[in-house]
Design a protein around this motif. Structure first.
Motif, short mmCIF file in Angstrom:
data_model
loop_
_atom_site.label_atom_id
_atom_site.label_comp_id
_atom_site.label_asym_id
_atom_site.label_seq_id
_atom_site.Cartn_x
_atom_site.Cartn_y
_atom_site.Cartn_z
N VAL A 36 46.22 -8.17 -13.20
CA VAL A 36 47.16 -7.88 -12.12
C VAL A 36 48.44 -7.29 -12.69
CG1 VAL A 36 48.44 -8.84 -10.18
CG2 VAL A 36 46.18 -9.74 -10.74
N HIS A 37 48.78 -6.09 -12.25
CA HIS A 37 49.94 -5.35 -12.76
C HIS A 37 51.12 -5.45 -11.80
CE1 HIS A 37 47.99 -3.13 -16.13
NE2 HIS A 37 46.90 -3.40 -15.43
N ASN A 38 52.25 -4.86 -12.26
CA ASN A 38 53.46 -4.79 -11.44
C ASN A 38 53.81 -3.34 -11.13
OD1 ASN A 38 53.73 -7.59 -11.78
ND2 ASN A 38 54.85 -7.32 -13.69
N ARG A 39 52.81 -2.55 -10.75
CA ARG A 39 53.05 -1.15 -10.43
C ARG A 39 53.73 -1.02 -9.07
NH1 ARG A 39 46.88 -0.53 -12.07
NH2 ARG A 39 47.10 -0.26 -14.33
N ASP A 40 54.55 -0.01 -8.94
CA ASP A 40 55.24 0.24 -7.67
C ASP A 40 54.24 0.72 -6.63
OD1 ASP A 40 56.98 0.89 -5.60
OD2 ASP A 40 57.33 2.91 -6.43
N ASP A 41 54.05 -0.05 -5.59
CA ASP A 41 53.16 0.38 -4.50
C ASP A 41 53.93 0.56 -3.20
OD1 ASP A 41 53.70 -2.23 -3.85
OD2 ASP A 41 51.62 -2.92 -3.84
N THR A 42 55.27 0.66 -3.31
CA THR A 42 56.11 0.80 -2.12
C THR A 42 56.56 2.23 -1.90
OG1 THR A 42 58.20 0.42 -3.28
CG2 THR A 42 57.01 -1.53 -2.50
N MET B 58 60.29 0.60 -6.96
CA MET B 58 60.50 -0.78 -7.39
C MET B 58 59.17 -1.53 -7.32
SD MET B 58 62.40 -2.39 -4.03
CE MET B 58 63.67 -1.12 -4.02
N SER B 59 59.10 -2.60 -8.09
CA SER B 59 57.91 -3.43 -8.07
C SER B 59 58.32 -4.89 -8.17
CB SER B 59 56.96 -3.07 -9.21
OG SER B 59 57.60 -3.25 -10.46
N ARG B 60 57.57 -5.74 -7.51
CA ARG B 60 57.86 -7.19 -7.55
C ARG B 60 56.83 -7.87 -8.42
NH1 ARG B 60 55.67 -11.21 -4.57
NH2 ARG B 60 54.83 -9.78 -3.00
N PRO C 271 48.10 -9.05 -4.38
CA PRO C 271 48.51 -7.67 -4.66
C PRO C 271 47.53 -6.67 -4.08
CG PRO C 271 47.46 -8.64 -6.59
CD PRO C 271 47.58 -9.74 -5.58
N GLY C 272 48.01 -5.46 -3.80
CA GLY C 272 47.11 -4.40 -3.35
C GLY C 272 46.23 -3.92 -4.48
N LYS C 273 45.23 -3.11 -4.13
CA LYS C 273 44.26 -2.64 -5.13
C LYS C 273 44.93 -1.79 -6.20
CE LYS C 273 40.27 -2.69 -1.98
NZ LYS C 273 40.98 -3.17 -0.77
N LEU C 274 46.04 -1.15 -5.87
CA LEU C 274 46.76 -0.35 -6.86
C LEU C 274 47.15 -1.20 -8.07
CD1 LEU C 274 49.61 2.15 -6.06
CD2 LEU C 274 49.99 0.37 -7.76
N ASN C 275 47.36 -2.49 -7.87
CA ASN C 275 47.81 -3.37 -8.95
C ASN C 275 46.70 -4.23 -9.54
OD1 ASN C 275 50.69 -3.18 -9.64
ND2 ASN C 275 50.96 -3.38 -7.43
N ARG C 276 45.44 -3.84 -9.28
CA ARG C 276 44.32 -4.61 -9.83
C ARG C 276 43.48 -3.73 -10.76
NH1 ARG C 276 42.05 -8.20 -4.64
NH2 ARG C 276 43.99 -8.16 -3.44
N ASP C 277 43.44 -4.07 -12.04
CA ASP C 277 42.50 -3.47 -12.98
C ASP C 277 41.28 -4.39 -13.05
OD1 ASP C 277 44.19 -1.39 -13.52
OD2 ASP C 277 44.45 -1.86 -15.65
N VAL C 278 40.10 -3.81 -12.99
CA VAL C 278 38.86 -4.60 -12.97
C VAL C 278 38.04 -4.28 -14.21
CG1 VAL C 278 36.79 -5.18 -11.66
CG2 VAL C 278 38.89 -4.49 -10.44
#
Length: 469
Positions: free
Chosen positions: A415-421, A425-427, A440-447
């Protein structure tokens, strides 16, 4: 549509956070000769770095679907099934409309909807699933053949455990005999079947339901398959709970942890929420003392939608009095030491028209359903859709909690802290609890599946330093 592209095998994952750890760690993955599947060979402290640790991704065991219907997924998303959208929203309507929809099923249609399910599930972090596909006089072997094809095509990304499933009666109704003939033919034809599944409660009488149970247990033992019952899906105190008959026959047939490595899963079981304290204690004792490899799977999105008590004519209860039932999974684990998990069940059809094929969204829902707001609760909920779920369906000998450890399979969710807004910014989510509370959204998930990273359009430059191939 096609399975996701995967990288070459990963040798190291560097500078990641782990559950309950303040510092960062390096994960080494090794591969035996001739095998594409790896093993985590070491988890060691990362050398101190100048960056803030919360910038490092959190590495967790990958997610698992312990109970999901592959052939009925996303019926509502396919235009050819527009006639079968729900109008009453009842269980009987769902049974009726889905039976009619099944008459239109085709191989290509099931492949298409199955790939929708697989793609969204894997992007969420799922690397293993127990997938139900129906076999009966209506669909014959169409659903099963499609599932076998998907299992082969998607095997590098997701382990698909196929359930040959009898949704319809096999010991009652005018078509019961035909249904069981198709089941038996399928079980002897397809070695790719891992599990036998039936629905005893659809039979026309308690006697027929018990016949259903006995046939399935005997058949699973003979063919060395796992067993999975849709069981006791009601909130009617006047109906006998069939779980007792299941346990009785398992004992009679000597199905124990010593006699077989195959497991028994009991799904829904909403009737069990009406058991007394003494009955719960008896249930746990029966399972533990007889060493029965029995797991329970609560299916909250379906149960909350469908499982309601019957209303008699002249019922004086106020219309706002609408209780719902689903297994209290966390209490079952903690109070009775029962093996219990949670699953998605259906997506995009009349049985469950709401919800996503994302186990993290289900764990999040569990916080409210079980009034489970502590960090320890969140970690247990995560286990219920990851390591516990994987062990419950027989894909690992035991669960390891929300931790990545030496010796475990390299099926991981980072689980990453990439900006998905889009706001620059990222939380950060600093622990397992925050991932469950606000997935987190899929943008912040590496599988990572079997030690290979799913190639994602969202991966950033940090991947170059994170993964060593």
């Amino acid at each position: 549509m096609s399975p996701p592209r995967l990288t070459s095998p990963i040798n190291f994952i560097r500078d990641v956070r782990l559950a309950r750890e303040q510092s960062t760690w390096d994960i080494q993955i090794g591969y035996s000769a001739g095998s594409a599947q790896g093993t985590v060979t070491s988890v060691t402290p990362h050398e101190p770095s100048t960056k803030d640790d919360i910038e490092s991704p959190l590495a967790l065991p990958a997610l698992t679907h312990p109970h999901i219907h592959l052939d009925k997924a996303f019926i509502h998303s396919a235009p050819e099934y527009a006639l079968f959208l729900p109008t009453a929203g009842t269980f009987q309507e769902a049974l009726s409309s889905t039976t009619k929809a099944k008459q239109q099923f085709s191989h290509s249609d099931i492949i298409r909807r199955g790939e929708w399910l697989l793609a969204e599930s894997i992007a969420s972090g799922v690397t293993a699933m127990r997938a139900f596909v129906e076999v009966d006089r209506t669909v014959q072997l169409i659903c099963l053949e499609a599932a076998v094809s998907l299992k082969t095509q998607w095997k590098d990304s997701c382990h698909i455990q196929i359930v040959c499933f009898a949704q319809d009666p096999i010991f009652s109704s005018e078509y019961g005999e035909q249904n069981i003939e198709f089941l038996e033919a399928a079980l002897h034809k397809y070695s790719q079947i891992d599990v036998i599944g039936t629905t005893p409660y659809v039979e026309s009488s308690p006697e027929a339901a018990k016949q259903n149970i006995e046939w399935a247990i005997d058949c699973a033992l003979e063919l060395n398959k796992h067993l999975d019952f849709h069981l006791d899906y009601n909130l009617d105190p006047n109906k006998e709970a069939l779980v007792w008959h299941v346990l009785q026959i398992l004992k009679q047939r000597n199905w124990t942890t010593h006699s077989t490595d195959k497991r028994v899963m009991l799904g829904h079981c909403t009737r069990l929420t009406l058991l007394t304290e003494n009955e719960w204690a008896r249930l746990a004792t029966e399972i533990h003392e007889n060493e029965l490899p029995v797991s329970f799977v609560g299916l909250p999105t379906s149960d909350m939608y469908m499982a309601s008590p019957p209303r008699a004519s002249g019922d004086c209860k106020p219309p706002q009095d609408r209780p719902r039932g689903t297994l209290q999974v966390l209490e079952m684990i903690r109070k009775y030491s029962l093996d219990a998990v949670i699953g998605v069940n259906n997506v995009g059809n009349s049985f469950t028209p709401w919800g996503l094929p994302d186990p993290l969204s289900l764990a999040c829902l569990g916080v409210g359903i079980y009034q489970a707001g502590s960090q320890a609760d969140a970690e247990l909920l995560y286990e219920c859709v990851s390591t516990r779920a994987r062990a419950a369906i027989g894909l690992s000998p035991s669960h390891s909690g929300p931790w990545v450890k030496q010796g475990c399979q390299p099926d991981l969710l980072l689980v990453h802290n990439r900006d998905d807004t889009g706001c620059g910014m990222s939380r950060p989510r600093t622990n397992v609890a925050e991932i469950v509370w606000t997935p987190p959204g899929k943008l912040n998930r590496d599988v990572v599946s079997g030690g290979r990273l799913k190639i994602s359009p969202f991966a950033g430059a940090e991947s170059d330093s994170l993964y060593q191939f």
